[in-house]
Design a protein around this motif. Structure first.
Motif, mmCIF file in Angstrom:
data_model
loop_
_atom_site.group_PDB
_atom_site.id
_atom_site.type_symbol
_atom_site.label_atom_id
_atom_site.label_comp_id
_atom_site.label_asym_id
_atom_site.label_seq_id
_atom_site.Cartn_x
_atom_site.Cartn_y
_atom_site.Cartn_z
ATOM 1 N N LYS A 226 -12.599 -18.163 -30.637
ATOM 2 C CA LYS A 226 -13.950 -18.577 -31.046
ATOM 3 C C LYS A 226 -14.769 -17.456 -31.684
ATOM 4 N N GLU A 227 -14.690 -16.258 -31.129
ATOM 5 C CA GLU A 227 -15.552 -15.184 -31.622
ATOM 6 C C GLU A 227 -14.856 -14.352 -32.709
ATOM 7 N N LEU A 228 -13.548 -14.114 -32.548
ATOM 8 C CA LEU A 228 -12.839 -13.289 -33.535
ATOM 9 C C LEU A 228 -12.060 -14.133 -34.544
ATOM 10 N N LYS A 229 -12.114 -15.449 -34.370
ATOM 11 C CA LYS A 229 -11.529 -16.386 -35.345
ATOM 12 C C LYS A 229 -10.024 -16.201 -35.545
ATOM 13 N N ILE A 230 -9.337 -15.939 -34.452
ATOM 14 C CA ILE A 230 -7.871 -15.875 -34.496
ATOM 15 C C ILE A 230 -7.354 -17.243 -34.036
ATOM 16 N N GLY A 231 -6.554 -17.895 -34.867
ATOM 17 C CA GLY A 231 -6.096 -19.246 -34.559
ATOM 18 C C GLY A 231 -5.285 -19.295 -33.272
ATOM 19 N N GLN A 232 -5.476 -20.379 -32.514
ATOM 20 C CA GLN A 232 -4.708 -20.499 -31.264
ATOM 21 C C GLN A 232 -3.211 -20.460 -31.532
ATOM 22 N N ARG A 233 -2.791 -21.031 -32.657
ATOM 23 C CA ARG A 233 -1.348 -21.049 -32.944
ATOM 24 C C ARG A 233 -0.828 -19.687 -33.356
ATOM 25 N N MET A 234 -1.719 -18.753 -33.532
ATOM 26 C CA MET A 234 -1.311 -17.385 -33.857
ATOM 27 C C MET A 234 -1.198 -16.534 -32.589
ATOM 28 N N MET A 235 -1.343 -17.185 -31.421
ATOM 29 C CA MET A 235 -1.284 -16.422 -30.169
ATOM 30 C C MET A 235 -0.104 -16.877 -29.313
ATOM 31 N N THR A 236 0.473 -15.923 -28.605
ATOM 32 C CA THR A 236 1.608 -16.191 -27.715
ATOM 33 C C THR A 236 1.314 -15.604 -26.344
ATOM 34 N N ILE A 237 1.497 -16.424 -25.314
ATOM 35 C CA ILE A 237 1.339 -15.932 -23.938
ATOM 36 C C ILE A 237 2.730 -15.827 -23.330
ATOM 37 N N SER A 238 3.053 -14.654 -22.847
ATOM 38 C CA SER A 238 4.399 -14.382 -22.360
ATOM 39 C C SER A 238 4.403 -14.290 -20.836
ATOM 40 N N THR A 239 5.507 -14.732 -20.249
ATOM 41 C CA THR A 239 5.630 -14.624 -18.790
ATOM 42 C C THR A 239 7.080 -14.395 -18.407
ATOM 43 N N VAL A 240 7.257 -13.697 -17.288
ATOM 44 C CA VAL A 240 8.607 -13.555 -16.753
ATOM 45 C C VAL A 240 8.874 -14.699 -15.770
ATOM 46 N N GLY A 241 7.825 -15.473 -15.485
ATOM 47 C CA GLY A 241 7.963 -16.622 -14.579
ATOM 48 C C GLY A 241 7.299 -16.362 -13.249
ATOM 49 N N VAL A 242 6.154 -17.018 -13.027
ATOM 50 C CA VAL A 242 5.435 -16.921 -11.748
ATOM 51 C C VAL A 242 5.221 -18.351 -11.261
ATOM 52 N N PRO A 243 5.701 -18.691 -10.053
ATOM 53 C CA PRO A 243 5.632 -20.069 -9.589
ATOM 54 C C PRO A 243 4.229 -20.674 -9.730
ATOM 55 N N ASN A 244 4.198 -21.922 -10.155
ATOM 56 C CA ASN A 244 2.974 -22.745 -10.250
ATOM 57 C C ASN A 244 1.999 -22.349 -11.347
ATOM 58 N N THR A 245 2.296 -21.350 -12.138
ATOM 59 C CA THR A 245 1.302 -20.923 -13.129
ATOM 60 C C THR A 245 1.509 -21.579 -14.500
#
Ligand code: SF4
Length: 317
Positions: A226-245
């Protein structure tokens, strides 16, 4: 998280050259009242950076100013990139003093050190208010076919990491604390200032496991969008795997990619290098990945760090 960045930044840069893509809407509320300036872990002041324009307008009203002063704060933080309240020259001195007196800070940290590799990838260390260091990496990529260039920010979400994956330098260093939203947002600002170029892509693949600091990660994600105008599709959230998250993240229906770091082709092998895998079997992890796709329509990507004589071996098929 789980990314090869923790092993070395260069492989990450190569991996990212194939990544990302467009825009959408955030799901974290930006119209909530301005939060009270409370002390939080690692910081003595509440940060303005990361707040939305409605929150900043409400804060101005709470401090006895006109609402438009909040818009001025928004411009100072996200356009002028002012780093200290003392530098907010566009607002009256009395308002600056009221902000400081109420326990607010701009929420920016100084660059402690920066180093650039031959391919332009730049690692920046930021020194936080409690003197802890976090790293963020800027990865420039020229797309010769399209005549365009991307700048990817690989951001940290924690100081250290509690998950202790066996191959990871961050994990070996232990865990200190979660990052506040402003401490994630400022990493992108530091990269933009270093490169004198807008960040086009963000990957939550730096120090720490984003799913263990999901509240701050979601607030930073909202701010980037919203503030820096970076598209959501340009972002990646990485995880090694945490139960229930992953289910929790899916419920926010972000239009961002989920990247799951597997690092091994089967449960037995995975458990030997990713301790958290013991409480999150591959079958359950895959079910949650399917659910993420069904809830968001966004693809899930899987990552491996190829360790010599380990998962890189054909014997492990
Ligand atoms: S120890 Fe933490 S930071 Fe390192 S790879 Fe594992 S989850 Fe990622």
């Amino acid at each position: 998280m789980a990314a090869p960045q923790h092993v070395r930044a260069a492989p990450l840069a190569r991996a990212l050259r194939a990544s990302a893509t467009a825009t959408a809407t955030a799901t974290v509320s930006a119209s909530a009242p301005a939060p009270a300036p409370i002390k939080s872990q690692g910081t003595s002041r509440r940060a303005l950076l990361g707040l939305s324009e409605p929150q900043l307008r409400q804060l101005a009203l709470d401090l006895g100013e006109e609402s438009y002063r909040g818009k001025q704060l928004h411009d100072l933080l996200y356009k002028s990139r002012a780093k200290q309240i003392q530098d907010f020259n566009h607002v009256p001195k009395a308002f600056r003093e009221a902000l400081l007196g109420a326990g607010w800070s701009a929420g920016r940290s100084p660059v402690h050190h920066a180093v650039t590799a031959s391919d332009g990838t730049t690692k920046i260390l930021l020194k936080l208010e409690d003197n802890r260091l976090i790293e963020t990496v800027g990865i420039p990529v020229d797309d010769d076919n399209k005549g365009s260039s991307r700048l990817t920010a690989c951001v940290s979400s924690q100081v250290g990491c509690p998950l202790r994956c066996s191959f990871c330098a961050t994990g070996k260093g232990g865990f200190a604390r979660n990052l506040q939203p402003n401490e994630i947002v400022e990493q992108v600002l530091a990269i933009e200032e270093t490169f004198k170029q807008r960040v086009t892509n963000v990957v939550f693949m730096g120090m720490g496991e984003p799913m263990m600091n999901l509240k701050s990660v979601l607030e930073a994600h909202r701010c980037f969008n919203k503030e820096l105008k970076i598209g959501q599709r340009m972002m990646t959230i990485s995880t090694v795997g945490v139960p229930n998250t992953i289910k929790m993240l899916a419920s926010h229906k972000l239009q961002s990619t989920l990247a799951v770091s597997l690092h091994a082709p089967n449960q037995k092998l995975r458990e030997t290098i990713v301790p958290s895998a013991k409480s999150y079997p591959l079958g359950a992890l895959m079910d949650d990945c399917k659910n993420y796709f069904l809830e968001t329509g966004r693809r899930v990507s899987f990552e491996y760090t190829l360790l010599v004589n380990f998962v890189a071996s054909w014997d492990q098929r």
